[in-house]
Design an enzyme around this catalytic site. Structure first.
Site, PDB file in Angstrom:
ATOM      1  N   ASP A  12      -0.431  -0.194   3.439  1.00 53.08           N
ATOM      2  CA  ASP A  12       0.305  -0.957   2.567  1.00 53.08           C
ATOM      3  C   ASP A  12       1.191  -0.719   1.212  1.00 53.08           C
ATOM      4  OD1 ASP A  12      -2.147  -1.433   2.561  1.00 53.08           O
ATOM      5  OD2 ASP A  12      -0.903  -3.538   1.059  1.00 53.08           O
ATOM      6  N   ARG A  37       4.254  -1.970   6.037  1.00 60.09           N
ATOM      7  CA  ARG A  37       3.387  -1.101   6.847  1.00 60.09           C
ATOM      8  C   ARG A  37       3.835  -1.436   8.631  1.00 60.09           C
ATOM      9  NH1 ARG A  37      -2.118  -2.726   5.609  1.00 60.09           N
ATOM     10  NH2 ARG A  37      -2.287  -4.378   4.594  1.00 60.09           N
ATOM     11  N   GLY A  90      -4.625  -1.973   7.980  1.00 61.92           N
ATOM     12  CA  GLY A  90      -4.208  -0.220   7.843  1.00 61.92           C
ATOM     13  C   GLY A  90      -4.475   0.554   9.505  1.00 61.92           C
ATOM     14  N   GLU A 120      -9.516   4.713  11.367  1.00 61.73           N
ATOM     15  CA  GLU A 120      -9.097   4.314  10.441  1.00 61.73           C
ATOM     16  C   GLU A 120      -7.800   4.706   9.465  1.00 61.73           C
ATOM     17  OE1 GLU A 120      -9.014   2.254   8.286  1.00 61.73           O
ATOM     18  OE2 GLU A 120     -10.363   2.552   6.302  1.00 61.73           O
ATOM     19  N   LYS A 165      -6.688  11.704   2.009  1.00 60.92           N
ATOM     20  CA  LYS A 165      -6.735  12.791   0.697  1.00 60.92           C
ATOM     21  C   LYS A 165      -8.233  12.914   0.129  1.00 60.92           C
ATOM     22  CE  LYS A 165      -3.548   9.206  -1.564  1.00 60.92           C
ATOM     23  NZ  LYS A 165      -3.634   7.880  -1.916  1.00 60.92           N
ATOM     24  N   ASP A 175      -9.480   7.764   1.697  1.00 58.67           N
ATOM     25  CA  ASP A 175      -9.261   8.212  -0.192  1.00 58.67           C
ATOM     26  C   ASP A 175     -10.786   8.354  -0.996  1.00 58.67           C
ATOM     27  OD1 ASP A 175      -7.717   7.994  -2.012  1.00 58.67           O
ATOM     28  OD2 ASP A 175      -7.589   6.245  -2.852  1.00 58.67           O
TER      29      ASP A 175
HETATM   30  P1  IMP Z   1     -11.143   4.304  -0.142  1.00 56.58           P
HETATM   31  O1  IMP Z   1     -12.221   3.429  -0.116  1.00 56.58           O
HETATM   32  O2  IMP Z   1     -11.136   4.533  -1.355  1.00 56.58           O
HETATM   33  O3  IMP Z   1     -11.298   5.672   1.668  1.00 56.58           O
HETATM   34  O4  IMP Z   1      -9.988   3.697   0.598  1.00 56.58           O
HETATM   35  C1  IMP Z   1      -9.446   3.776   1.595  1.00 56.58           C
HETATM   36  C2  IMP Z   1      -8.650   2.381   1.946  1.00 56.58           C
HETATM   37  O5  IMP Z   1      -7.685   2.778   0.808  1.00 56.58           O
HETATM   38  C3  IMP Z   1      -7.670   2.416   3.313  1.00 56.58           C
HETATM   39  O6  IMP Z   1      -8.430   1.961   4.081  1.00 56.58           O
HETATM   40  C4  IMP Z   1      -6.209   2.427   2.430  1.00 56.58           C
HETATM   41  O7  IMP Z   1      -6.569   0.192   2.924  1.00 56.58           O
HETATM   42  C5  IMP Z   1      -6.624   2.622   1.529  1.00 56.58           C
HETATM   43  N1  IMP Z   1      -5.569   3.271   0.577  1.00 56.58           N
HETATM   44  C6  IMP Z   1      -6.066   4.441   0.481  1.00 56.58           C
HETATM   45  N2  IMP Z   1      -4.945   5.530  -0.218  1.00 56.58           N
HETATM   46  C7  IMP Z   1      -4.283   4.594   0.384  1.00 56.58           C
HETATM   47  C8  IMP Z   1      -2.809   4.924  -0.157  1.00 56.58           C
HETATM   48  O8  IMP Z   1      -2.084   6.178  -0.393  1.00 56.58           O
HETATM   49  N3  IMP Z   1      -1.609   4.215   0.342  1.00 56.58           N
HETATM   50  C9  IMP Z   1      -2.746   3.059   0.973  1.00 56.58           C
HETATM   51  N4  IMP Z   1      -3.347   2.668   0.835  1.00 56.58           N
HETATM   52  C10 IMP Z   1      -4.437   3.254   0.769  1.00 56.58           C
HETATM   53 MG    MG Z   2      -7.472  -0.360   5.236  1.00 57.79          MG
END
Ligand code: IMP
Ligand code: MG
Length: 181
Positions: free
Chosen positions: A161, A167, A46, A101, A133, A105
């Site tokens: 993606d 992407r 990403g 990164e 987010k 999320d």
């Molecule tokens: P986390 O571990 O929940 O913070 O997630 C991080 C990863 O989730 C990111 O590197 C993205 O690959 C994926 N991700 C989180 N939100 C989105 C989104 O809205 N669209 C696409 N990928 C997302």
């Molecule tokens: Mg990612």
């Protein structure tokens, strides 16, 4: 013929807004890390567009490396499980590490990575993230550089993606719900 952009509900951040923001972040990094041995660590896949653009806005010497971790598979909800698929090629001892990164999320991925790299004696480990987010945060993560705070929509483009698609879009768009529901 079907056009992939038909799957986008709305463009949230356009190409020129991204370019402007990446320029600002690159400038700030160049100032903050002046005289220090900086190494950018991109999280595959990403971060690739952000990494490639950010790298060219950094005016001080820096090296780069990549890691790959498992995240979403093809669903839109994080599993909370992080697996290292590719580790760093280089040692990070005595270096100033900046993890690059696409989005924070839940925070699971980055907090795990920071812990994982902690024992390797880097001078510092910080995060540069294009999107944040905050509404979805489950684990606390501090990013030194954040491009944009975004609302809780599923976003695609500029590296992000859904099932490995979108992407390549030059903007960040909100994916239509009917695509993943
Ligand atoms: P986390 O571990 O929940 O913070 O997630 C991080 C990863 O989730 C990111 O590197 C993205 O690959 C994926 N991700 C989180 N939100 C989105 C989104 O809205 N669209 C696409 N990928 C997302
Ligand atoms: Mg990612």
């Amino acid at each position: 013929m079907s056009d992939m952009s038909d799957d986008i509900k709305e463009i949230l951040i356009n190409k020129s807004e991204i370019r402007k923001k990446v320029k600002q972040i690159g400038k700030k990094i160049s100032k903050d890390y002046e005289g220090k041995e900086l190494m950018l660590v991109g999280i595959l896949k990403g971060s690739v567009p952000f990494m490639a653009d950010l790298l060219r806005e950094i005016t001080i010497p820096c090296s780069m490396d990549f890691m790959a971790v498992s995240s979403y598979g093809s669903s839109t909800k994080s599993s909370g499980v992080v697996r290292i698929l590719k580790d760093l090629d280089f040692e990070i001892e005595d270096k100033y590490i900046l993890i690059v990164e696409d989005i924070i999320d839940s925070g699971t991925t980055l907090s795990y990575l920071i812990e994982y790299l902690k024992g390797r004696k880097a001078k510092s480990i910080e995060i540069a993230c294009l999107l944040n987010k905050p509404e979805r945060r489950k684990v606390k993560v501090e990013a030194k550089y954040i491009g944009f705070e975004v609302p809780d929509y599923f976003l695609v483009g500029y590296g992000l993606d859904y099932a490995e698609k979108y992407r390549n879009f030059p903007y960040i768009g909100i994916l239509k719900e009917e695509i993943y529901k």
